[in-house]
Design an enzyme around this catalytic site. Structure first.
Site, PDB file in Angstrom:
ATOM      1  N   CYS A 133      11.831 -19.226  59.287  1.00  0.00           N
ATOM      2  CA  CYS A 133      10.537 -18.574  59.040  1.00  0.00           C
ATOM      3  C   CYS A 133      10.210 -18.621  57.548  1.00  0.00           C
ATOM      4  O   CYS A 133      10.795 -17.879  56.755  1.00  0.00           O
ATOM      5  CB  CYS A 133      10.582 -17.124  59.532  1.00  0.00           C
ATOM      6  SG  CYS A 133       9.067 -16.214  59.181  1.00  0.00           S
ATOM      7  N   CYS A 136       8.637 -15.382  56.116  1.00  0.00           N
ATOM      8  CA  CYS A 136       9.581 -14.256  55.980  1.00  0.00           C
ATOM      9  C   CYS A 136      10.507 -14.470  54.782  1.00  0.00           C
ATOM     10  O   CYS A 136      10.801 -13.537  54.040  1.00  0.00           O
ATOM     11  CB  CYS A 136      10.467 -14.101  57.222  1.00  0.00           C
ATOM     12  SG  CYS A 136       9.653 -14.360  58.789  1.00  0.00           S
ATOM     13  N   ASP A 137      10.992 -15.679  54.602  1.00  0.00           N
ATOM     14  CA  ASP A 137      12.092 -15.915  53.649  1.00  0.00           C
ATOM     15  C   ASP A 137      11.714 -16.762  52.445  1.00  0.00           C
ATOM     16  O   ASP A 137      12.506 -16.897  51.515  1.00  0.00           O
ATOM     17  CB  ASP A 137      13.257 -16.622  54.380  1.00  0.00           C
ATOM     18  CG  ASP A 137      13.795 -15.783  55.529  1.00  0.00           C
ATOM     19  OD1 ASP A 137      13.727 -14.548  55.426  1.00  0.00           O
ATOM     20  OD2 ASP A 137      14.254 -16.367  56.525  1.00  0.00           O
TER      21      ASP A 137
END
Ligand code: NAP
Length: 306
Positions: A133, A136-137
């Site tokens: 992701c 997200c990261d």
């Protein structure tokens, strides 16, 4: 414990739409979603192909709008996990992490999750350099080199998002041609810091507690090449979330087979969205599936009651 007209499993675009349509038709609905409403939309940077937003819309914004559409509707929301579906039309029993729930019909809209590469060290290094992701990261890799693997819309879209954050991005794909939409391919070629590593696969991951680099293998020549990257983002397709569906349900390549009205091979169970075997997996088609599944479930309920 009462019996709901319909249990909707999933809170992405398909599940949200199905729940909304069913409640508006006068049905009692229980909806299962283990995370926040929105599904994969929440982990999408921006959507450029959802009609009505010609300038695009951020994934989280669209997810918020979807969730807001359920505000004030009488839906029993549960965050418990559905573990199995037993019984038959009119009297299904969903086994959940918080006990059994009864429903006359079921709409499965449980979506799909990112498929892992399946190579040594991938599980150990997940969250320690290996990610599925970008939104997200991605920030953990600001100004650092990363690799993205895959050649579909997800891989190129996420590579474009990451390229604005990282210092250098290697886009690794097992063939010479991408299957992603042409518009993404053009942007990838134009991005200054994306190097295409084509006809190549990830051969091995380096690092014990954190990813320290990868080795890629040219599938034509067999040549190995080390890439000094701190992050590896894997987008090699999706696997459907079907662990709980009855063993007798007809699946193809793991995805649930339905007819045009979203009927599965088990009467009274419908499927919608990415969990379904189909050509086009988009937010707009997931929402369309949800509406069709709801209408089909409503008709089925009327016949049950007749
Ligand atoms: P996908 O379209 O199935 O593409 C998967 C990619 O991973 C393919 O390029 C495939 O290579 C490669 N691959 C598969 N297994 C591999 C392996 N073991 N090692 C290396 N590479 C491997 O999956 P996706 O990109 O996740 O997209 C899923 C669905 O969502 C698609 O229908 C897609 O169109 C849709 N989607 C749409 C958008 C959008 O419209 N903006 C955004 C994201 C996703 P090959 O090409 O050689 O098979």
């Amino acid at each position: 414990m009462g019996t709901f007209d319909t249990a909707v499993i999933g809170g992405g675009p398909a599940g949200i739409t199905a729940a909304m349509y069913l409640v508006r038709s006068g049905c009692s609905v229980v909806q299962f979603e283990s995370l926040t409403l929105g599904g994969q939309v929440l982990t999408t940077d921006s959507l450029e192909n959802y009609p009505g937003y010609p300038k695009g819309i951020k994934g989280w914004e669209l997810a918020d709008l979807f969730a807001a559409h359920l505000d004030g509707l009488e839906i029993e929301r549960r965050t418990s996990a559905v573990l199995g579906i037993e019984g038959e039309a009119g009297k299904f029993v969903l086994q959940t992490s918080e006990g059994p729930v009864n429903a006359r019909t079921v709409v499965i809209a449980s979506g799909a999750s990112h498929r892992p590469l399946g190579i040594e060290g991938e599980v150990r290094l997940r969250g320690r350099g290996v990610s599925y992701c970008a939104i997200c990261d991605g920030n953990f890799f600001r100004g650092r080199p990363v690799a993205v693997v895959g050649g579909g819309n997800s891989a190129l879209e996420e590579a474009l998002y990451l390229s604005k954050i990282v210092s250098k991005l290697y886009l690794i794909h097992r063939r010479d041609e991408f299957r992603a939409a042409e518009i993404y391919q053009k942007r990838v070629r134009e991005a200054g810091n994306i190097e295409l590593v084509l006809s190549s696969v990830v051969d091995s991951l380096h690092g014990e507690s954190d990813l320290e680099g990868i080795t890629v293998k040219d599938v034509k020549t067999g040549a190995l090449r080390d890439l000094a990257v701190d992050g590896l983002f894997v987008f090699v397709g999706m696997q459907p979330n079907t662990g709980f569906v009855p063993a007798s349900m007809h699946l193809e390549k793991g995805f649930i087979v339905t007819d045009n009205e979203m009927r599965t091979s088990i009467p009274g169970i419908f499927a919608a969205g990415d969990v379904r075997e189909k050509l086009c997996r988009q937010v707009v088609t997931a929402a369309g599936d949800g509406a069709t599944a709801a209408q089909a479930a409503f008709v089925f309920l009327e016949q049950l009651n007749a």
